[in-house]
Write an enzyme that holds these catalytic residues in place. Structure first.
Site, PDB file in Angstrom:
ATOM      1  N   GLU A 418      22.253  34.684  39.065  1.00 12.99           N
ATOM      2  CA  GLU A 418      22.444  35.551  37.903  1.00 12.99           C
ATOM      3  C   GLU A 418      22.402  34.801  36.579  1.00 12.99           C
ATOM      4  O   GLU A 418      23.390  34.708  35.859  1.00 12.99           O
ATOM      5  CB  GLU A 418      23.739  36.343  38.060  1.00 12.99           C
ATOM      6  CG  GLU A 418      23.630  37.269  39.249  1.00 12.99           C
ATOM      7  CD  GLU A 418      24.783  38.226  39.419  1.00 12.99           C
ATOM      8  OE1 GLU A 418      25.928  37.785  39.326  1.00 12.99           O
ATOM      9  OE2 GLU A 418      24.523  39.407  39.649  1.00 12.99           O
ATOM     10  N   GLU A 488      22.568  38.884  48.746  1.00 13.41           N
ATOM     11  CA  GLU A 488      23.914  39.464  48.774  1.00 13.41           C
ATOM     12  C   GLU A 488      23.755  40.927  49.144  1.00 13.41           C
ATOM     13  O   GLU A 488      22.907  41.622  48.599  1.00 13.41           O
ATOM     14  CB  GLU A 488      24.591  39.388  47.390  1.00 13.41           C
ATOM     15  CG  GLU A 488      24.904  37.996  46.937  1.00 13.41           C
ATOM     16  CD  GLU A 488      25.534  37.935  45.538  1.00 13.41           C
ATOM     17  OE1 GLU A 488      26.188  38.902  45.112  1.00 13.41           O
ATOM     18  OE2 GLU A 488      25.341  36.892  44.878  1.00 13.41           O
TER      19      GLU A 488
HETATM   20  C1  GAL Z   1      26.935  39.595  42.403  1.00  9.74           C
HETATM   21  C2  GAL Z   1      27.219  38.151  42.095  1.00  9.74           C
HETATM   22  C3  GAL Z   1      28.390  37.610  42.849  1.00  9.74           C
HETATM   23  C4  GAL Z   1      29.531  38.577  42.776  1.00  9.74           C
HETATM   24  C5  GAL Z   1      29.101  39.892  43.319  1.00  9.74           C
HETATM   25  C6  GAL Z   1      30.174  40.931  43.254  1.00  9.74           C
HETATM   26  O1  GAL Z   1      26.268  40.189  41.372  1.00  9.74           O
HETATM   27  O2  GAL Z   1      26.096  37.364  42.343  1.00  9.74           O
HETATM   28  O3  GAL Z   1      28.737  36.381  42.309  1.00  9.74           O
HETATM   29  O4  GAL Z   1      29.908  38.739  41.460  1.00  9.74           O
HETATM   30  O5  GAL Z   1      28.048  40.386  42.582  1.00  9.74           O
HETATM   31  O6  GAL Z   1      31.329  40.589  43.878  1.00  9.74           O
END
Ligand code: GAL
Length: 966
Positions: A418, A488
């Site tokens: 990010e 993620e």
């Molecule tokens: C993503 C980010 C993580 C964390 C997650 C939400 O956008 O890469 O670091 O913030 O969201 O828990």
């Protein structure tokens, strides 16, 4: 006259990576060169600003006797019982004005001092290197009064040549650490801001002719079964691998037959790099990572990542992890069928990667880089698109790649997280591609895949993932050629994540989808004397993001949450499918879903259950199927006892022998197949309700004659039984603030589902039933639920049938639909249904049908922020508090020592104090869980619609418990 100069602290706001450090190189532990750990207790002084104190403390002879002490490695804010400040949690907001490269004047600065002697056998010749493995966020270092440099890059190693400064005894190492620096702009990861020397500090003797840097190239040719080894070394020497009869000069390639390294078969060959002055152990894993035919292949085979994102976390030590904790993480991952880890969002302690090599995990090694806070200003001034910062970015990339390049487990380098897009990222990718062509480059922010070798996204919803799988997502020409991963997904905040099985189905269906990494491994709760575990806001932070920091598959104490148990089931590497066409003589289809390993490491068992009790069991003969292969395996003929009751098979795959990560007998996968369906409970309504003095009696129960409310059943007090539609909203019900139209938590509250009114219409004493008609509805709204409770009995048993009919225009699903009541006391609970842990409509793959037992307290799932939890699925019957309750149909069972309202109001587990009574919910339906705290809500098939419903419960005395009392 005393005279003080204000030391120059310009370096703090300098965008350059620092000065004085040695070039980055591989991280290794020598076999024979001496080293001295400088971990331990250090003298410590905290100042409010970067320039509050001069540098006289670094001079020899300075008396720090009056200073406090801290433990290194450690974060000062987690030591000193609050005397050294407190942690701050923000997700993406910088906790200071965005004014790069400037940081606040209030810049907590910790002076660390350590006096040490060299061991008596420390060689006099050669050089010495001082290594810092991690300091947050900026440090300036003096040895024996000499300023040797300063550095940034918190989770990266920095080394200094110090041999010329050392003396046998009384060396003074002084380290000034600033919490905020220009580097903080590059370290805006979603986690606690935790300053300190949080990784090891080590002094390394470097004998003359010792190893400097080296790069192990060990590839595997799956067509020939041969590996090629070539070790490039800055200092010439020999490479020895006894098991392979290898003894070659550095730089020379050698090709021999080998067993390859994979995460499933982590074969490492012990070797040595020998130079004139040193021997360095090598652990060589032969494997080839390639992008081939639009797929990520290792050793010629496409890989399916069943991954997690791992931040380093310990509830007391923060990111200062000890080896045992790292090992525990890897063991827990392996035991839960996880095969991959993304080191979100920085390179981990190097020992963690050793464990990944040894025990077998695919690794995405991510650089210590995130500039997420710039999103607040539409990415203006983003350091990754500003050439002044590029040297710092390249320095970070090099420190990661050089440190970790010899780990076979690392298959991807990730540029960071990010950080938007920009020239600096492209420069990093170009440098990495040039330095190491044997691995692929990842970065999620690059949706056009300009710099990357994989199309990676986070939290894409199921329908979009399917579209990508079907190659209908468009995108740049390059992206269309690339495989897809979700770096993620399935946000594991609070109760959840839901919908895992639905994602996995897509990953398995479409080749292009090569799996994903759950967000995230562990809740970052901070152990707290009053709150149990603290989260954002608990330290009075000016800005914070609450419990968004508790979104892991493990609770802060590393106990697995139900989400991890569910993930283990969903990604299990052996699949059992039943043959539903033949209900008694069963065949089970066994599929090996490994990418590399055959099934020879596993043993198989079958068992046959009647009414939840195992009556027969044995070994199942499964051929050692290769990856991707299936076989139909015949189950034995069940014996005659099986007739009449609910019955079914359970099959299991277990480790046939001890492994490095679990003991023989550890269950890797399982499946259940029903044979005979459950006979539903029937209660012929043979007894009449009898009206008496203020009471109505019906079989074993008494009711209040005016309200129709049940008072006792089989002599057990049952209070406040009524329809219930409310649950203490989960983090996923509440949803992330940027999600708007389906954040049911707020919508439900707005509709008033948490404060339903129950209007009594009639109490009808009939021929064979007591019927109570009500309307259940929220204040201020026209919608309601017409609710009829119909009670019948055969004299011994009491049946309640609840009929619910929605009235008005219901636009929202219901949180739950069932009844709740209070029992005077109950401790032990027995049930036949899903268990052992909680389950909800879209989180119930791991719910195994069996007979289970628990205390009421053990039924609770300790989410750091309390919320709905603990439901057991598919319950046929439950026994508690002197009652036996059977369901028609099966139901969701929950029991707790507090009300839903108390659970809903609690912010920490310590807010929940057990009352004298037990609250029981028997639910006909539960709304799905989803992962809307950062992703999709429950899929439509898991919505609990407000529709007409009818369900029954049969109550009777729990004979077993009565016989205990009598
Ligand atoms: C993503 C980010 C993580 C964390 C997650 C939400 O956008 O890469 O670091 O913030 O969201 O828990």
């Amino acid at each position: 006259m005393s005279f003080r100069t204000t030391p120059s602290v310009d370096y703090v706001e300098d965008v350059s990576p620092g000065s004085g450090a040695l070039p980055p190189r591989a991280w290794y532990a020598s076999s024979d060169a001496k080293s001295l750990s400088l971990n331990g207790s250090w003298r410590f002084r905290l100042s409010a600003t970067a320039d509050a104190e001069d540098d006289s403390f670094a001079a020899e002879g300075y008396d720090a006797g009056g200073w406090a002490e801290v433990t290194v490695p450690g974060h000062w804010v987690l030591q000193g019982d609050g005397a050294f400040g407190a942690p701050i949690y923000t997700n993406h907001l910088y906790p200071f004005p965005v004014d790069p490269p400037h940081v606040p004047t209030e810049n907590p600065t910790g002076d660390h001092l350590r006096v040490f002697d060299l061991p008596s056998d420390w060689p006099a010749d050669g050089g010495v290197v001082l290594r810092f493995d991690g300091v947050e966020s900026c440090a300036r270092v003096w040895l024996n009064g000499t300023d040797i440099g300063e550095f940034k890059g918190s989770r990266l190693p920095h080394e200094f040549a110090v041999g010329h400064l050392l003396k046998p005894a009384g060396n003074v190492l002084a380290v000034r650490v600033h919490q905020w620096s220009a580097g903080s702009y590059l370290e805006d990861q979603d986690q606690w801001w935790l300053p300190g020397i949080f990784r090891d500090v080590t002094l390394l003797h470097r004998p003359a002719g010792s190893v400097l840097d080296f790069f192990v190239h060990a590839s595997y040719d799956h067509t020939t079964g041969e590996g090629t080894l070539r070790v490039e070394s800055d200092v010439d020497g020999r490479v020895l691998v006894p098991a392979l009869d290898i003894d070659v000069a550095t730089g020379e390639p050698v090709t021999v037959g080998v067993l390859p390294w994979t995460a499933e078969t982590p074969k490492l060959y012990d070797g040595e790099l020998v130079t004139q002055g040193e021997r360095v152990p090598l652990r060589i894993g032969f494997r080839t990572v390639a992008l081939d035919d639009g797929l990520i292949k290792v050793n010629g085979e496409p890989v399916l990542f069943k991954g997690v994102n791992r931040h380093e976390w310990h509830p007391e030590k923060g990111r200062a992890l000890d080896l045992e904790t790292m090992r525990e993480d890897v063991l827990l991952m392996k035991r839960h069928n996880i095969n991959a880890v993304r080191t979100s969002h920085y390179p981990p302690h190097p020992a963690f990667l050793d464990l990944c090599d040894e025990l077998g995990l695919w690794v995405i090694d991510e650089c210590d880089l995130e500039t997420h806070g710039f999103v607040e200003q539409d990415w203006r001034d983003n350091p990754v698109d500003d050439d002044r910062w590029t040297p710092a970015l390249l320095d970070r990339a090099a420190r990661m790649v050089e440190r970790d390049k010899n780990h076979p487990s690392v298959v991807f380098w990730s540029l960071g997280n990010e950080a938007g897009t920009g020239r600096g990222l492209t420069a990093m990718a170009e440098w990495i591609h040039g330095r190491d062509s044997s691995r692929l480059v990842h970065y999620e922010g690059d949706w056009n895949c300009r710099d990357t070798d994989v199309y990676s996204r986070m939290y894409a919803f199921h329908d979009e993932v399917e579209k990508i799988g079907r190659r209908l997502d468009g995108g740049t020409g390059k992206r269309r050629e690339l495989p897809f991963i979700q770096c993620e997904y399935a946000h594991a905040m609070g109760n959840g994540p839901g919908g895992l099985a639905d994602y996995q189905q897509l990953f398995e269906k479409y080749d292009r989808l090569q799996g994903g990494f759950i967000w995230e491994w562990i809740d970052h709760g901070v152990k707290h004397p009053e709150l149990g575990y603290a989260y954002g806001g608990d330290f009075g932070e000016e800005l914070h993001d609450g419990n968004f920091v508790c979104d892991g598959l493990l609770f802060p104490d590393r106990r697995p949450s139900p989400g991890l148990v569910e993930y283990k089931k969903v990604v299990e590497p052996v699949r059992f499918e039943g043959d539903s066409t033949n209900s008694t003589v069963g065949t089970v289809r066994v599929t090996n879903r490994h990418d590399f390993a055959d099934l020879s490491a596993l043993a198989f068992e079958w068992s046959y259950q009647v009414d939840g009790e195992t009556i027969e069991a044995g070994a199942l003969n499964v051929p050692p199927l290769g990856p991707g292969e299936s076989a139909d395996v015949k189950l034995p003929e069940p014996s005659a006892q099986a007739l009449g009751d609910e019955s079914g098979w359970t099959v299991r795959a277990l480790l046939a022998a001890d492994t490095a990560w679990a003991a023989k007998g550890h269950v890797v996968a399982w499946g259940q197949f029903p044979v005979a369906a459950r006979p539903l409970p029937s209660v012929p309504p043979t007894v009449r309700p009898v009206s008496g003095e203020g009471l109505i009696t019906l079989g074993p129960a008494t009711f209040d004659a005016r309200t129709g409310a049940v008072n006792t059943i089989a002599g057990v007090l049952v209070e406040g039984l009524k329809l219930d539609v409310w649950r203490a909203t989960t983090d996923n019900d509440d949803g992330a603030e940027w999600q708007t139209d389906t954040r049911y938590g707020a919508l439900w509250r707005n509709l008033g589902l948490h404060r339903m009114h129950h209007r009594l219409e009639t109490v009808e004493v009939g021929e064979d039933a007591l019927t109570v008609r009500t309307r259940v509805a929220p204040a201020a709204r026209e919608v309601g639920l017409s609710t009829v409770y119909r009670w019948t009995s055969d004299g011994d048993r009491l049946r309640l049938t609840v009929s619910v009919g929605p009235e008005g225009d219901w636009k929202l699903p219901l949180p739950r639909l069932g009844i709740r009541f209070q029992l005077a006391e109950a401790d032990r609970v027995k049930w036949f249904g899903g268990g052992p842990g909680e389950a909800y409509p879209d989180t119930k793959r791991a719910s195994m049908l069996d007979r289970w037992e628990s205390s009421v307290d053990e039924l609770q799932t300790p989410y750091v922020r309390p919320q709905e939890n603990g439901a057991r699925a598919d319950v046929r019957w439950v026994e508690l508090g002197g009652l036996r309750i059977e369901g028609d149909p099966e139901f969701w069972f929950t029991a707790r020592r507090w009300t839903t309202e108390q659970l809903d109001a609690a912010t920490h587990l310590t807010d929940l104090t057990p009352g004298e009574t037990v609250w029981v919910n028997l639910d006909h339906g539960q709304h799905g869980i989803g992962s809307q705290s950062c992703g999709p809500g429950p899929l439509p098939q898991y919505h609990l619609r407000a529709e007409s419903a009818e369900f029954s419960f049969v109550f009777s005395a729990n004979e077993q418990s009565n016989s205990l009392i009598n």
